[in-house]
Motif scaffolding. Sequence first.
Motif, PDB file in Angstrom:
ATOM      1  N   PHE A 171       0.846  -1.190   0.000  1.00  0.00           N
ATOM      2  CA  PHE A 171       0.000   0.000   0.000  1.00  0.00           C
ATOM      3  C   PHE A 171       0.882   1.240   0.000  1.00  0.00           C
ATOM      4  N   GLY A 172       0.276   2.363  -0.348  1.00  0.00           N
ATOM      5  CA  GLY A 172       1.000   3.628  -0.318  1.00  0.00           C
ATOM      6  C   GLY A 172       0.964   4.218   1.070  1.00  0.00           C
ATOM      7  N   THR A 173       0.383   5.402   1.193  1.00  0.00           N
ATOM      8  CA  THR A 173       0.211   6.020   2.511  1.00  0.00           C
ATOM      9  C   THR A 173      -0.861   5.251   3.267  1.00  0.00           C
ATOM     10  N   THR A 174      -0.515   4.738   4.426  1.00  0.00           N
ATOM     11  CA  THR A 174      -1.406   3.861   5.188  1.00  0.00           C
ATOM     12  C   THR A 174      -1.598   4.434   6.577  1.00  0.00           C
ATOM     13  N   ASP A 175      -2.868   4.591   6.972  1.00  0.00           N
ATOM     14  CA  ASP A 175      -3.207   5.190   8.259  1.00  0.00           C
ATOM     15  C   ASP A 175      -4.243   4.292   8.930  1.00  0.00           C
ATOM     16  N   LEU A 176      -3.873   3.687  10.065  1.00  0.00           N
ATOM     17  CA  LEU A 176      -4.725   2.716  10.745  1.00  0.00           C
ATOM     18  C   LEU A 176      -4.949   3.158  12.183  1.00  0.00           C
ATOM     19  N   THR A 177      -6.220   3.322  12.571  1.00  0.00           N
ATOM     20  CA  THR A 177      -6.550   3.810  13.907  1.00  0.00           C
ATOM     21  C   THR A 177      -7.741   3.048  14.455  1.00  0.00           C
ATOM     22  N   THR A 178      -7.651   2.619  15.708  1.00  0.00           N
ATOM     23  CA  THR A 178      -8.799   2.047  16.401  1.00  0.00           C
ATOM     24  C   THR A 178      -8.719   2.439  17.870  1.00  0.00           C
ATOM     25  N   THR A 179      -9.870   2.457  18.525  1.00  0.00           N
ATOM     26  CA  THR A 179      -9.889   2.819  19.939  1.00  0.00           C
ATOM     27  C   THR A 179      -9.542   1.626  20.817  1.00  0.00           C
ATOM     28  N   THR A 180     -10.257   0.526  20.636  1.00  0.00           N
ATOM     29  CA  THR A 180     -10.026  -0.674  21.429  1.00  0.00           C
ATOM     30  C   THR A 180      -9.820  -1.852  20.494  1.00  0.00           C
ATOM     31  N   GLY A 181      -8.622  -2.392  20.492  1.00  0.00           N
ATOM     32  CA  GLY A 181      -8.291  -3.504  19.611  1.00  0.00           C
ATOM     33  C   GLY A 181      -6.865  -3.396  19.138  1.00  0.00           C
ATOM     34  N   SER A 182      -6.339  -4.478  18.632  1.00  0.00           N
ATOM     35  CA  SER A 182      -4.960  -4.490  18.158  1.00  0.00           C
ATOM     36  C   SER A 182      -4.891  -4.095  16.689  1.00  0.00           C
ATOM     37  N   VAL A 183      -3.677  -3.704  16.263  1.00  0.00           N
ATOM     38  CA  VAL A 183      -3.420  -3.358  14.865  1.00  0.00           C
ATOM     39  C   VAL A 183      -2.248  -4.199  14.369  1.00  0.00           C
ATOM     40  N   HIS A 184      -2.465  -4.894  13.239  1.00  0.00           N
ATOM     41  CA  HIS A 184      -1.424  -5.717  12.627  1.00  0.00           C
ATOM     42  C   HIS A 184      -1.284  -5.272  11.176  1.00  0.00           C
ATOM     43  N   ALA A 185      -0.086  -4.879  10.802  1.00  0.00           N
ATOM     44  CA  ALA A 185       0.173  -4.438   9.431  1.00  0.00           C
ATOM     45  C   ALA A 185       1.418  -5.134   8.918  1.00  0.00           C
ATOM     46  N   SER A 186       1.291  -5.824   7.811  1.00  0.00           N
ATOM     47  CA  SER A 186       2.430  -6.497   7.207  1.00  0.00           C
ATOM     48  C   SER A 186       2.391  -6.283   5.703  1.00  0.00           C
ATOM     49  N   GLY A 187       3.571  -6.058   5.116  1.00  0.00           N
ATOM     50  CA  GLY A 187       3.641  -5.833   3.683  1.00  0.00           C
ATOM     51  C   GLY A 187       4.663  -4.771   3.362  1.00  0.00           C
ATOM     52  N   SER A 188       4.352  -3.982   2.345  1.00  0.00           N
ATOM     53  CA  SER A 188       5.219  -2.897   1.911  1.00  0.00           C
ATOM     54  C   SER A 188       4.405  -1.617   1.881  1.00  0.00           C
ATOM     55  N   PHE A 189       4.961  -0.560   2.478  1.00  0.00           N
ATOM     56  CA  PHE A 189       4.221   0.686   2.624  1.00  0.00           C
ATOM     57  C   PHE A 189       5.129   1.861   2.268  1.00  0.00           C
ATOM     58  N   ASP A 190       4.534   2.890   1.654  1.00  0.00           N
ATOM     59  CA  ASP A 190       5.276   4.144   1.529  1.00  0.00           C
ATOM     60  C   ASP A 190       5.430   4.739   2.922  1.00  0.00           C
ATOM     61  N   THR A 191       4.307   4.954   3.576  1.00  0.00           N
ATOM     62  CA  THR A 191       4.275   5.450   4.952  1.00  0.00           C
ATOM     63  C   THR A 191       3.193   4.689   5.692  1.00  0.00           C
ATOM     64  N   VAL A 192       3.484   4.225   6.901  1.00  0.00           N
ATOM     65  CA  VAL A 192       2.475   3.537   7.693  1.00  0.00           C
ATOM     66  C   VAL A 192       2.392   4.198   9.060  1.00  0.00           C
ATOM     67  N   ARG A 193       1.175   4.629   9.398  1.00  0.00           N
ATOM     68  CA  ARG A 193       0.918   5.249  10.693  1.00  0.00           C
ATOM     69  C   ARG A 193      -0.144   4.423  11.404  1.00  0.00           C
ATOM     70  N   THR A 194       0.095   4.114  12.667  1.00  0.00           N
ATOM     71  CA  THR A 194      -0.856   3.311  13.445  1.00  0.00           C
ATOM     72  C   THR A 194      -1.075   3.978  14.799  1.00  0.00           C
ATOM     73  N   LYS A 195      -2.319   3.881  15.280  1.00  0.00           N
ATOM     74  CA  LYS A 195      -2.646   4.479  16.569  1.00  0.00           C
ATOM     75  C   LYS A 195      -3.747   3.678  17.237  1.00  0.00           C
ATOM     76  N   VAL A 196      -3.536   3.350  18.528  1.00  0.00           N
ATOM     77  CA  VAL A 196      -4.484   2.562  19.311  1.00  0.00           C
ATOM     78  C   VAL A 196      -4.573   3.175  20.701  1.00  0.00           C
ATOM     79  N   THR A 197      -5.776   3.200  21.260  1.00  0.00           N
ATOM     80  CA  THR A 197      -5.914   3.620  22.652  1.00  0.00           C
ATOM     81  C   THR A 197      -5.645   2.454  23.595  1.00  0.00           C
ATOM     82  N   THR A 198      -6.315   1.339  23.371  1.00  0.00           N
ATOM     83  CA  THR A 198      -6.108   0.148  24.199  1.00  0.00           C
ATOM     84  C   THR A 198      -5.893  -1.037  23.276  1.00  0.00           C
ATOM     85  N   GLY A 199      -4.659  -1.511  23.212  1.00  0.00           N
ATOM     86  CA  GLY A 199      -4.341  -2.637  22.347  1.00  0.00           C
ATOM     87  C   GLY A 199      -2.909  -2.560  21.860  1.00  0.00           C
ATOM     88  N   GLY A 200      -2.416  -3.670  21.356  1.00  0.00           N
ATOM     89  CA  GLY A 200      -1.050  -3.735  20.866  1.00  0.00           C
ATOM     90  C   GLY A 200      -0.956  -3.393  19.395  1.00  0.00           C
TER      91      GLY A 200
END
Length: 322
Positions: free
Chosen positions: A188-217
């Motif tokens: 993916f290109g510019t990647t922005d992933l956000t959730t309040t409660t839950g985990s975030v898993h991102a694998s692959g190739s990214f131009d830019t990857v931003r992740t944000k979680v309140t409660t979770g890994g």
Amino acid sequence: MRPSSPEPTYRNPHDPNDPEPWGPAETLPPSAPLGPVASTGGPGAVDGRPARHDGRRSGRRIGAVLTTGLVVAGAAWAGAGLLGSDVTTEVTAPVTSVRVISGNTAIQVRYEDVPTARIVEHDRQRGSRLEQRVVDGELIVDYRGGGFSFGPSFNRRLDIVLPAGTRQDTPDLVVRGTTGSITVDGDFGTTDLTTTTGSVHASGSFDTVRTKVTTGGIDVTGRADSASAESTTGSIDIRVEGSRSVRAQASTGSVDVTVDGPQPDEVEARTTTGSVDVDVPDGSYAVQATSRTGSVRVDVDEDGAAPHRIQAETGTGSVRIF
């Protein structure tokens, strides 16, 4: 008229001014002596001896009752719309980027050998609402799950499946969730992933990857020009190749950052409570490593004038740079 009983006095055992903190002792009336007990042994007894209990027969009866109950409950759940179904929506227009806004459901985005993009609702509940449209090549998905997923499935999930042929175009991706994990796999290109409660898993190739979680890994693996992760409560694990900039910040949780390939321009890894580990390619770095309560170990060449910078700090926990 019977005389009224005096109101009971309640005393505070922790009050030093109470002369009798536990109150006067209370005398209980004597109990009547127990008389002889005549035992007949119950139904089926022989000469006063109890009949033998057949546990296997009782177990079979209990199992039959439970099975019948589950069948009846399953029918009731299905009739009430509480047992979800899988629903697929085809997207015929070409897709060059994806934006997902979702409520209480897990989200997966991936590529498959399919002719067109598709949206798959797993365990769809009564009251769920899916809106999707394509505007200037951007697939916009707005999803709100229905009631509580009740029954044997517990597998509520929204899948965004893209044709494998669009992978080379590295579409931009934005996912916004509230309750539920986010899983992304692919290029993916510019990647922005956000959730309040839950985990975030991102694998692959990214131009830019931003992740944000309140409660979770958070865990990010693959290639990325730059990567950032922020978690209030949860650990962060970033393992990327070829990144110029990596930033990871947690309030409560450990932070692990591994960068392979050329030396990164900057690495920032911070947490308030938890350990911090930074693994970088060989070379000289301008290093700032601190821990208010814990050990600090730096096993890279340090040069304050180096163009490659590492900041690693924690309030409580160890710091390692190697």
